[in-house]
Write a protein that holds these residues in place. Structure first.
Motif, PDB file in Angstrom:
ATOM      1  N   LEU A 287       0.823  -1.206   0.000  1.00  6.73           N
ATOM      2  CA  LEU A 287       0.000   0.000   0.000  1.00  6.73           C
ATOM      3  C   LEU A 287       0.858   1.257   0.000  1.00  6.73           C
ATOM      4  N   PHE A 288       1.979   1.215   0.722  1.00  7.80           N
ATOM      5  CA  PHE A 288       2.883   2.358   0.765  1.00  7.80           C
ATOM      6  C   PHE A 288       3.486   2.629  -0.617  1.00  7.80           C
ATOM      7  N   VAL A 289       3.949   1.576  -1.279  1.00 13.22           N
ATOM      8  CA  VAL A 289       4.510   1.722  -2.629  1.00 13.22           C
ATOM      9  C   VAL A 289       3.440   2.225  -3.586  1.00 13.22           C
ATOM     10  N   LEU A 290       2.217   1.696  -3.459  1.00 10.29           N
ATOM     11  CA  LEU A 290       1.108   2.129  -4.317  1.00 10.29           C
ATOM     12  C   LEU A 290       0.796   3.600  -4.091  1.00 10.29           C
ATOM     13  N   ALA A 291       0.738   4.015  -2.822  1.00 16.28           N
ATOM     14  CA  ALA A 291       0.418   5.406  -2.508  1.00 16.28           C
ATOM     15  C   ALA A 291       1.472   6.356  -3.043  1.00 16.28           C
ATOM     16  N   MET A 292       2.731   6.044  -2.805  1.00 15.66           N
ATOM     17  CA  MET A 292       3.807   6.921  -3.268  1.00 15.66           C
ATOM     18  C   MET A 292       3.888   6.938  -4.789  1.00 15.66           C
ATOM     19  N   GLY A 293       3.771   5.768  -5.408  1.00 14.18           N
ATOM     20  CA  GLY A 293       3.850   5.687  -6.866  1.00 14.18           C
ATOM     21  C   GLY A 293       2.691   6.385  -7.549  1.00 14.18           C
ATOM     22  N   ALA A 294       1.474   6.173  -7.048  1.00 14.31           N
ATOM     23  CA  ALA A 294       0.292   6.772  -7.670  1.00 14.31           C
ATOM     24  C   ALA A 294       0.312   8.290  -7.535  1.00 14.31           C
ATOM     25  N   ASN A 295       0.676   8.794  -6.360  1.00 18.23           N
ATOM     26  CA  ASN A 295       0.717  10.247  -6.168  1.00 18.23           C
ATOM     27  C   ASN A 295       1.850  10.883  -6.976  1.00 18.23           C
ATOM     28  N   ALA A 296       2.997  10.211  -7.040  1.00 18.69           N
ATOM     29  CA  ALA A 296       4.108  10.735  -7.843  1.00 18.69           C
ATOM     30  C   ALA A 296       3.731  10.780  -9.322  1.00 18.69           C
ATOM     31  N   THR A 297       3.043   9.735  -9.800  1.00 14.35           N
ATOM     32  CA  THR A 297       2.591   9.700 -11.196  1.00 14.35           C
ATOM     33  C   THR A 297       1.613  10.827 -11.478  1.00 14.35           C
ATOM     34  N   LEU A 298       0.695  11.057 -10.531  1.00 13.55           N
ATOM     35  CA  LEU A 298      -0.282  12.125 -10.707  1.00 13.55           C
ATOM     36  C   LEU A 298       0.389  13.491 -10.754  1.00 13.55           C
ATOM     37  N   LEU A 299       1.345  13.718  -9.856  1.00 13.19           N
ATOM     38  CA  LEU A 299       2.053  15.002  -9.829  1.00 13.19           C
ATOM     39  C   LEU A 299       2.852  15.232 -11.113  1.00 13.19           C
ATOM     40  N   ILE A 300       3.532  14.196 -11.572  1.00 14.01           N
ATOM     41  CA  ILE A 300       4.322  14.321 -12.802  1.00 14.01           C
ATOM     42  C   ILE A 300       3.411  14.569 -14.004  1.00 14.01           C
ATOM     43  N   THR A 301       2.280  13.866 -14.035  1.00 16.76           N
ATOM     44  CA  THR A 301       1.332  14.039 -15.147  1.00 16.76           C
ATOM     45  C   THR A 301       0.809  15.466 -15.199  1.00 16.76           C
ATOM     46  N   ILE A 302       0.405  15.999 -14.043  1.00 15.74           N
ATOM     47  CA  ILE A 302      -0.116  17.372 -14.001  1.00 15.74           C
ATOM     48  C   ILE A 302       0.985  18.369 -14.354  1.00 15.74           C
ATOM     49  N   ARG A 303       2.208  18.067 -13.951  1.00 11.24           N
ATOM     50  CA  ARG A 303       3.320  18.975 -14.253  1.00 11.24           C
ATOM     51  C   ARG A 303       3.645  19.006 -15.745  1.00 11.24           C
ATOM     52  N   LEU A 304       3.612  17.853 -16.404  1.00 15.60           N
ATOM     53  CA  LEU A 304       4.046  17.768 -17.793  1.00 15.60           C
ATOM     54  C   LEU A 304       2.928  18.024 -18.798  1.00 15.60           C
ATOM     55  N   GLU A 305       1.674  17.769 -18.420  1.00 19.82           N
ATOM     56  CA  GLU A 305       0.564  17.920 -19.361  1.00 19.82           C
ATOM     57  C   GLU A 305       0.008  19.343 -19.287  1.00 19.82           C
ATOM     58  N   ALA A 306       0.170  20.103 -20.359  1.00 17.37           N
ATOM     59  CA  ALA A 306      -0.239  21.515 -20.373  1.00 17.37           C
ATOM     60  C   ALA A 306      -1.737  21.681 -20.167  1.00 17.37           C
ATOM     61  N   SER A 307      -2.535  20.726 -20.651  1.00 19.30           N
ATOM     62  CA  SER A 307      -3.992  20.844 -20.531  1.00 19.30           C
ATOM     63  C   SER A 307      -4.460  20.721 -19.084  1.00 19.30           C
ATOM     64  N   LEU A 308      -3.583  20.232 -18.203  1.00 15.71           N
ATOM     65  CA  LEU A 308      -3.939  20.072 -16.779  1.00 15.71           C
ATOM     66  C   LEU A 308      -3.441  21.232 -15.929  1.00 15.71           C
ATOM     67  N   HIS A 309      -2.915  22.269 -16.572  1.00 14.59           N
ATOM     68  CA  HIS A 309      -2.452  23.437 -15.824  1.00 14.59           C
ATOM     69  C   HIS A 309      -3.625  24.362 -15.543  1.00 14.59           C
ATOM     70  N   GLU A 310      -4.528  23.880 -14.708  1.00 13.62           N
ATOM     71  CA  GLU A 310      -5.737  24.599 -14.315  1.00 13.62           C
ATOM     72  C   GLU A 310      -5.882  24.547 -12.808  1.00 13.62           C
ATOM     73  N   PRO A 311      -6.619  25.505 -12.219  1.00  9.91           N
ATOM     74  CA  PRO A 311      -6.746  25.560 -10.753  1.00  9.91           C
ATOM     75  C   PRO A 311      -7.212  24.257 -10.112  1.00  9.91           C
ATOM     76  N   MET A 312      -8.188  23.580 -10.727  1.00  8.84           N
ATOM     77  CA  MET A 312      -8.714  22.352 -10.128  1.00  8.84           C
ATOM     78  C   MET A 312      -7.615  21.310  -9.961  1.00  8.84           C
ATOM     79  N   TYR A 313      -6.739  21.207 -10.961  1.00  4.88           N
ATOM     80  CA  TYR A 313      -5.674  20.210 -10.905  1.00  4.88           C
ATOM     81  C   TYR A 313      -4.523  20.668 -10.009  1.00  4.88           C
ATOM     82  N   TYR A 314      -4.343  21.973  -9.861  1.00  2.79           N
ATOM     83  CA  TYR A 314      -3.362  22.470  -8.899  1.00  2.79           C
ATOM     84  C   TYR A 314      -3.778  22.092  -7.473  1.00  2.79           C
ATOM     85  N   LEU A 315      -5.077  22.198  -7.190  1.00  8.57           N
ATOM     86  CA  LEU A 315      -5.582  21.795  -5.873  1.00  8.57           C
ATOM     87  C   LEU A 315      -5.395  20.303  -5.664  1.00  8.57           C
TER      88      LEU A 315
END
Length: 313
Positions: A37-65
């Motif tokens: 569960l720890f590996v899943l939590a860290m991996g999933a959140n890291a993937t989400l953060l990287i995705t929002i950082r790299l995908e320009a279409s996700l550079h919106e307030p909702m995704y920043y929150l």
């Protein structure tokens, strides 16, 4: 002859964490699912953060929150779970005086930060559905920055006294904490001093902040539901509610787990003492593991962003 009362008792310099006092043989078996569960939590959140950082279409307030929520989840996980696994695997029970109270502060503060972030996200959805034309002018990048500062400042100031009050107590006897983590109540009850004010402050601060967040979340969703029921266009109501679905699921799960944890602590005398300990660990692990997965599965833009990220690898 010198009386025993004249001897000076050395102050406690470290504590010993005793996980599951009645079922210590469970620790090795529990370590495997907790590690996954720890590996899943860290991996999933890291993937989400990287995705929002790299995908320009996700550079919106909702995704920043959502990024803020993922950061809080990762800090909570890193504060609690590595120490728990170190106890399970290597029997590293000692924790220094300062590290114990730092962990106490982060757990209390970041849990309240998550609640506050959910409240801000509920307001974001309220504006998006009830005032869609004004949404771009209200929910801006500046709004997210101010909201993040508010989340950190409010909860940091309110919960800073909790570890300070506990650290000022005199620990002159037992230093064994019957818990896997340094919760305020588990630590302060080892003190020789009166801890009434200590407990009262955490109770008032916790319920004031979490309770006010929950009330504002309920108000936001009440207005959202009222606005959705007025929509007469076919399929529009379902589409509006779908934008809030992921957020509502996470709030419901966060509140339910927290409520169960509170109830088990209040009924501590009627249930085995190891049950609240396990629930406390899971509360710092399961929501961080589920939050990015729920958003990743239910949000089309995030799902597409993750797919693009995987293709680049």
């Amino acid at each position: 002859m010198i009386s025993p009362s004249n001897y000076s008792i050395p102050p406690v310099s470290e504590f010993l964490l005793i996980c599951f006092p009645n079922y210590q043989s469970w620790q090795h078996w529990l370590s495997l699912p907790l590690s996954l569960l720890f590996v899943l939590a860290m991996g999933a959140n890291a993937t989400l953060l990287i995705t929002i950082r790299l995908e320009a279409s996700l550079h919106e307030p909702m995704y920043y929150l959502l990024s803020l929520l993922s950061l809080l989840d990762m800090v909570l996980c890193l504060t609690v779970i590595p120490k728990v696994l170190a106890i399970f695997w290597f029997d590293l029970r000692p924790i220094s005086f300062s590290a114990c109270f730092l962990q106490m502060f982060i757990m209390n503060c970041f849990l309240a930060m998550e609640s506050c972030t959910f409240m801000v996200m509920a307001y974001d959805r309220y504006v998006a559905i009830c005032h869609p034309l004004r949404y771009p002018s209200i929910i801006t990048d500046q709004f997210v920055a101010r909201a993040a500062i508010f989340v950190v400042a409010r909860n940091g100031l309110f919960f800073l006294p909790v570890p300070i009050l506990s650290a000022r107590l005199r620990y002159c006897a037992e230093n064994i904490i019957k818990n896997c983590i340094c919760t305020n109540l588990s630590v302060s009850k080892l003190s020789c001093d009166d801890i009434t004010f200590n407990r009262l402050y955490q109770f008032v601060a916790g319920w004031t902040l979490l309770g006010s967040d929950l009330i504002l979340i309920i108000f936001s969703y009440s207005f959202i539901l009222k606005a959705v029921l007025r929509i007469k266009a076919e399929g529009a109501a379902a589409k509006a509610l779908s934008t809030c679905g992921s957020h509502f699921i996470l709030i419901l799960f966060f509140s339910t787990v927290l409520l169960v944890l509170v109830i088990t602590n209040l009924a501590r005398e009627r249930i085995p003492p190891d049950v609240p300990i396990l629930l406390n660990i899971l509360h710092h692990l399961i929501p961080p593991a589920l939050n990015p997965i729920v958003y990743g599965v239910r949000t089309k833009e995030i799902k597409q962003g993750i797919q693009k990220l995987l293709r680049r690898l």
